[in-house]
Write a protein that holds these residues in place. Sequence first.
Motif, short mmCIF file in Angstrom:
data_model
loop_
_atom_site.label_atom_id
_atom_site.label_comp_id
_atom_site.label_asym_id
_atom_site.label_seq_id
_atom_site.Cartn_x
_atom_site.Cartn_y
_atom_site.Cartn_z
N LEU A 1 82.81 57.21 -38.14
CA LEU A 1 82.21 56.58 -36.65
C LEU A 1 81.67 57.52 -35.57
N GLY A 2 80.76 56.72 -35.23
CA GLY A 2 79.41 57.12 -33.88
C GLY A 2 79.81 55.87 -33.52
N VAL A 3 80.05 56.73 -31.68
CA VAL A 3 80.43 55.93 -30.67
C VAL A 3 78.41 56.07 -29.59
N SER A 4 77.84 55.34 -29.96
CA SER A 4 76.23 55.39 -28.90
C SER A 4 76.54 54.90 -27.36
N ASN A 5 76.36 55.92 -26.88
CA ASN A 5 75.98 55.31 -24.50
C ASN A 5 75.36 54.70 -24.94
N ARG A 6 74.45 55.08 -24.49
CA ARG A 6 73.05 54.48 -23.56
C ARG A 6 71.96 55.24 -23.50
N HIS A 7 71.33 55.22 -24.15
CA HIS A 7 70.43 55.92 -24.30
C HIS A 7 68.20 55.58 -24.84
N ILE A 8 67.90 56.16 -24.88
CA ILE A 8 66.03 54.85 -24.50
C ILE A 8 65.79 55.70 -26.13
N HIS A 9 64.55 55.44 -26.60
CA HIS A 9 63.24 56.08 -27.38
C HIS A 9 62.53 56.06 -27.12
N LEU A 10 61.80 57.04 -26.78
CA LEU A 10 60.33 56.91 -26.63
C LEU A 10 58.90 56.13 -27.31
N ASP A 11 57.73 55.97 -26.54
CA ASP A 11 57.00 55.91 -27.80
C ASP A 11 55.45 57.26 -26.41
N ARG A 12 54.51 57.39 -27.65
CA ARG A 12 53.55 58.39 -26.85
C ARG A 12 53.54 58.43 -25.81
N SER A 13 53.11 56.78 -25.56
CA SER A 13 52.16 56.73 -24.21
C SER A 13 52.90 56.69 -22.92
N ASP A 14 54.21 55.86 -23.25
CA ASP A 14 55.15 56.51 -22.74
C ASP A 14 55.80 57.39 -21.78
N MET A 15 55.62 58.47 -23.05
CA MET A 15 55.97 59.52 -23.00
C MET A 15 55.26 60.42 -21.94
N ASP A 16 53.91 60.51 -22.43
CA ASP A 16 52.95 60.54 -20.90
C ASP A 16 53.25 60.31 -19.97
N ALA A 17 53.37 59.07 -19.55
CA ALA A 17 53.37 58.36 -17.99
C ALA A 17 54.97 58.64 -17.36
N LEU A 18 55.36 59.21 -18.18
CA LEU A 18 57.15 59.97 -17.72
C LEU A 18 57.00 61.43 -17.47
N PHE A 19 56.47 62.12 -18.76
CA PHE A 19 56.59 63.55 -18.52
C PHE A 19 55.86 63.89 -18.15
N GLY A 20 54.40 63.68 -18.48
CA GLY A 20 53.08 64.13 -18.17
C GLY A 20 52.40 64.07 -19.54
N PRO A 21 51.43 64.10 -19.51
CA PRO A 21 50.33 64.36 -20.92
C PRO A 21 50.63 65.41 -22.00
#
Length: 217
Positions: free
Chosen positions: A31-51
């Motif tokens: 069993l794996g218990v998943s806490n809240r998390h997020i998967h990002l696409d390339r464009s959102d990664m650039d916007a959030l963490f820099g191009p």
Amino acid sequence: MSTQSMTREELVKLVTQRVVEALKAGPPIPLGVSNRHIHLDRSDMDALFGPGSELTFKKELAQPGQYAAEETVIIRGPKGEIKRVRVLGPLRSATQVEISVADGYVLGVKPPVRESGKLDNTPGVEIIGPCGAVKKDAGAIVALRHIHMSPEDALRFGVQDKDIVHVDAGDGTRNLMFRNVLVRVSDKYRLEMHIDVDEANAAGAKNGDRVRITKRK
């Protein structure tokens, strides 16, 4: 009746019954218990963490090629926000926010229970990173509980991809039967059932517990 007071025939019958029940249930599943998390696409990664930014590996996850990254974000809804939401890698084709029902109350959104990737008609949230923020029109879900397994595992359990099963989970005090558990089969998967924190707390379950399929729908 204690086993000490049983006759030989009664004891043999009891042992046989328990063996048959165990065989029907099938092999144990981690069993794996998943806490809240997020998967990002390339464009959102650039916007959030820099191009051109890349995720920083933190810890390998059970599923091959999947990992927790060092990067975290803030997710904000109409009522509130949640800080330090872990980004999981690698990047995906669409940004997906996986939260619990309780998290939805904090944010002020009502995410539906969905299979991963099924993002139509889901609420959006604002995602805030160190270099910027993005407002999503959709993408927040409560992940449908599911079991990852390889084709070889599927043969052992007698199931197919997209089958729905019932699973016995939790400790002896708060043990629960999880119904409507999705089976996901791929040669890229490793055997593991995923539930979220709300579900784990309800069942008194934790990472590394063993669960069993008890019924195929």
